[in-house]
Scaffold this motif. Structure first.
Motif, PDB file in Angstrom:
ATOM      1  N   UNK A 125       0.815  -1.221   0.000  1.00 12.42           N
ATOM      2  CA  UNK A 125       0.000   0.000   0.000  1.00 12.42           C
ATOM      3  C   UNK A 125       0.846   1.267   0.000  1.00 12.42           C
ATOM      4  N   UNK A 126       2.064   1.192   0.538  1.00 15.58           N
ATOM      5  CA  UNK A 126       2.945   2.362   0.512  1.00 15.58           C
ATOM      6  C   UNK A 126       3.369   2.644  -0.923  1.00 15.58           C
ATOM      7  N   UNK A 127       3.737   1.589  -1.667  1.00 19.40           N
ATOM      8  CA  UNK A 127       4.108   1.795  -3.069  1.00 19.40           C
ATOM      9  C   UNK A 127       2.947   2.389  -3.860  1.00 19.40           C
ATOM     10  N   UNK A 128       1.745   1.866  -3.623  1.00 17.55           N
ATOM     11  CA  UNK A 128       0.570   2.381  -4.334  1.00 17.55           C
ATOM     12  C   UNK A 128       0.337   3.846  -4.011  1.00 17.55           C
ATOM     13  N   UNK A 129       0.472   4.219  -2.735  1.00 23.63           N
ATOM     14  CA  UNK A 129       0.293   5.615  -2.337  1.00 23.63           C
ATOM     15  C   UNK A 129       1.379   6.491  -2.940  1.00 23.63           C
ATOM     16  N   UNK A 130       2.611   5.993  -2.953  1.00 25.26           N
ATOM     17  CA  UNK A 130       3.712   6.759  -3.522  1.00 25.26           C
ATOM     18  C   UNK A 130       3.536   6.952  -5.032  1.00 25.26           C
ATOM     19  N   UNK A 131       2.985   5.940  -5.704  1.00 25.89           N
ATOM     20  CA  UNK A 131       2.717   6.087  -7.135  1.00 25.89           C
ATOM     21  C   UNK A 131       1.704   7.204  -7.377  1.00 25.89           C
ATOM     22  N   UNK A 132       0.701   7.319  -6.486  1.00 26.08           N
ATOM     23  CA  UNK A 132      -0.262   8.408  -6.603  1.00 26.08           C
ATOM     24  C   UNK A 132       0.422   9.752  -6.392  1.00 26.08           C
ATOM     25  N   UNK A 133       1.309   9.831  -5.398  1.00 27.98           N
ATOM     26  CA  UNK A 133       2.050  11.072  -5.160  1.00 27.98           C
ATOM     27  C   UNK A 133       2.948  11.412  -6.346  1.00 27.98           C
ATOM     28  N   UNK A 134       3.452  10.384  -7.015  1.00 28.62           N
ATOM     29  CA  UNK A 134       4.266  10.631  -8.207  1.00 28.62           C
ATOM     30  C   UNK A 134       3.417  11.251  -9.311  1.00 28.62           C
ATOM     31  N   UNK A 135       2.176  10.770  -9.452  1.00 30.71           N
ATOM     32  CA  UNK A 135       1.263  11.351 -10.443  1.00 30.71           C
ATOM     33  C   UNK A 135       0.949  12.804 -10.102  1.00 30.71           C
ATOM     34  N   UNK A 136       0.906  13.114  -8.794  1.00 30.33           N
ATOM     35  CA  UNK A 136       0.608  14.478  -8.355  1.00 30.33           C
ATOM     36  C   UNK A 136       1.833  15.387  -8.427  1.00 30.33           C
ATOM     37  N   UNK A 137       3.002  14.795  -8.675  1.00 27.99           N
ATOM     38  CA  UNK A 137       4.213  15.599  -8.787  1.00 27.99           C
ATOM     39  C   UNK A 137       4.954  15.822  -7.488  1.00 27.99           C
ATOM     40  N   UNK A 138       4.562  15.107  -6.426  1.00 31.36           N
ATOM     41  CA  UNK A 138       5.215  15.307  -5.128  1.00 31.36           C
ATOM     42  C   UNK A 138       6.512  14.520  -5.010  1.00 31.36           C
ATOM     43  N   UNK A 139       6.556  13.345  -5.643  1.00 27.59           N
ATOM     44  CA  UNK A 139       7.748  12.508  -5.588  1.00 27.59           C
ATOM     45  C   UNK A 139       8.038  11.993  -6.987  1.00 27.59           C
ATOM     46  N   UNK A 140       9.240  11.424  -7.158  1.00 29.41           N
ATOM     47  CA  UNK A 140       9.595  10.787  -8.413  1.00 29.41           C
ATOM     48  C   UNK A 140      10.204   9.424  -8.116  1.00 29.41           C
ATOM     49  N   UNK A 141       9.978   8.479  -9.006  1.00 26.40           N
ATOM     50  CA  UNK A 141      10.457   7.121  -8.808  1.00 26.40           C
ATOM     51  C   UNK A 141      11.957   7.056  -9.047  1.00 26.40           C
TER      52      UNK A 141
END
Length: 286
Positions: A125-141
């Motif tokens: 679930x952390x990866x899934x949440x982080x992927x959403x944040x990546x879509x929002x521009x908050x983080x990058x993979x």
């Protein structure tokens, strides 16, 4: 049964050959579907086992290296408990709060297993949440490592303020002409709630009430897409700047919250000049 001359191979002749009954195509298809489902369940079980091992090992699973990862704030304190219902959504909210509060530092890389250990959940679930944040521009993979918090500067904040102004100012000016004083008065409790939140000095707590007030104002326009887009821009504007203070001080938050009350007064008075000025100043302050 007689053998063929010179070969010794039995001659079947016209003897009946018994062919075993063949399964119907539909039955074959159902069996294949069941076998695929069993394979998928085995894969899911292996994934769950790997996630549990990754959390226990501090993030060595799936190539996410954590030996150089910065320590998480409050690592020695009791970790927050995430309820199992809608785990991904709760983790996403917790990560957004950590971003606003500056607990996840710009430029630093964080792995899903380590963050999962912090929240008491698996890495999935952390990866899934982080992927959403990546879509929002908050983080990058970051391949084989995790997710890096995006570094933002004053220019990006200014650009966000400009876009928010282009979208929201015309809407608020129109609402000032059409919405009754009684309707604006109903938003007074939200403005007061933002002042109480600001008095705590907690940026994350204030950020939620700040966005709630703005959503309520824009909702009076009756355009759900407008509210959604404006809220996304507002959320991005709340992320801390690199090199800037981790959190605005209590006095800054109180000044920002006071603008909500002043804006309501101007909207009730239909003072369009003050409305426009207040909104633009408010956006510039984040």
């Amino acid at each position: 049964m007689h053998g063929s001359p010179g070969t010794g191979i039995p001659d079947m002749g016209k003897a009946a050959v018994r062919v075993p009954p063949q399964p119907r195509a539909a039955e074959v298809g159902r069996e294949r579907d069941r076998e695929r489902e069993r394979d998928r369940e085995r894969d899911r079980a292996r994934d769950r086992e790997r996630d549990r091992g990754a959390a226990a090992a501090g993030g060595s699973a799936r190539g996410e290296h954590t030996h150089s990862e910065p320590p998480l704030p409050g690592a020695g304190a009791a970790r927050p408990v995430v309820q199992r219902a809608s785990v991904r959504g709760q983790v996403l909210d917790a990560l957004r709060t950590a971003l606003v509060a500056g607990e996840l530092a710009p430029g630093e890389v964080y792995s899903a297993p380590v963050l999962g250990e912090r929240f008491g959940v698996s890495a999935t679930p952390v990866r899934e949440a982080m992927q959403q944040l990546a879509l929002e521009g908050a983080v990058e993979v970051v391949p084989n490592r995790g997710f890096r918090v995006v570094v933002r500067g004053a220019r990006e904040l200014a650009e966000l303020a400009e876009i928010r102004g282009l979208i929201e100012v015309p809407v608020m000016l129109r609402l000032a002409r059409t919405v009754s004083a009684g309707q604006w008065a109903e938003l007074r409790p939200l403005a007061e709630a933002s002042v109480r939140a600001a008095s705590t000095g907690c940026r994350a707590t204030y950020a939620e009430t700040d966005r709630a007030f703005h959503r309520a104002v824009l909702a009076l326009a009756g355009n759900e897409q407008l509210v959604r887009i404006a809220d996304d821009l507002h959320r991005r504007a709340q992320w801390p700047l690199v090199g800037g203070p981790v959190s605005r001080g209590r006095a800054d938050l109180l000044a920002d919250a006071a603008e909500h009350t002043a804006l309501l007064d101007a909207l009730i008075a239909q003072d369009l000049v003050v409305v426009q000025s207040l909104v633009r100043e408010h956006f510039a302050g984040g």
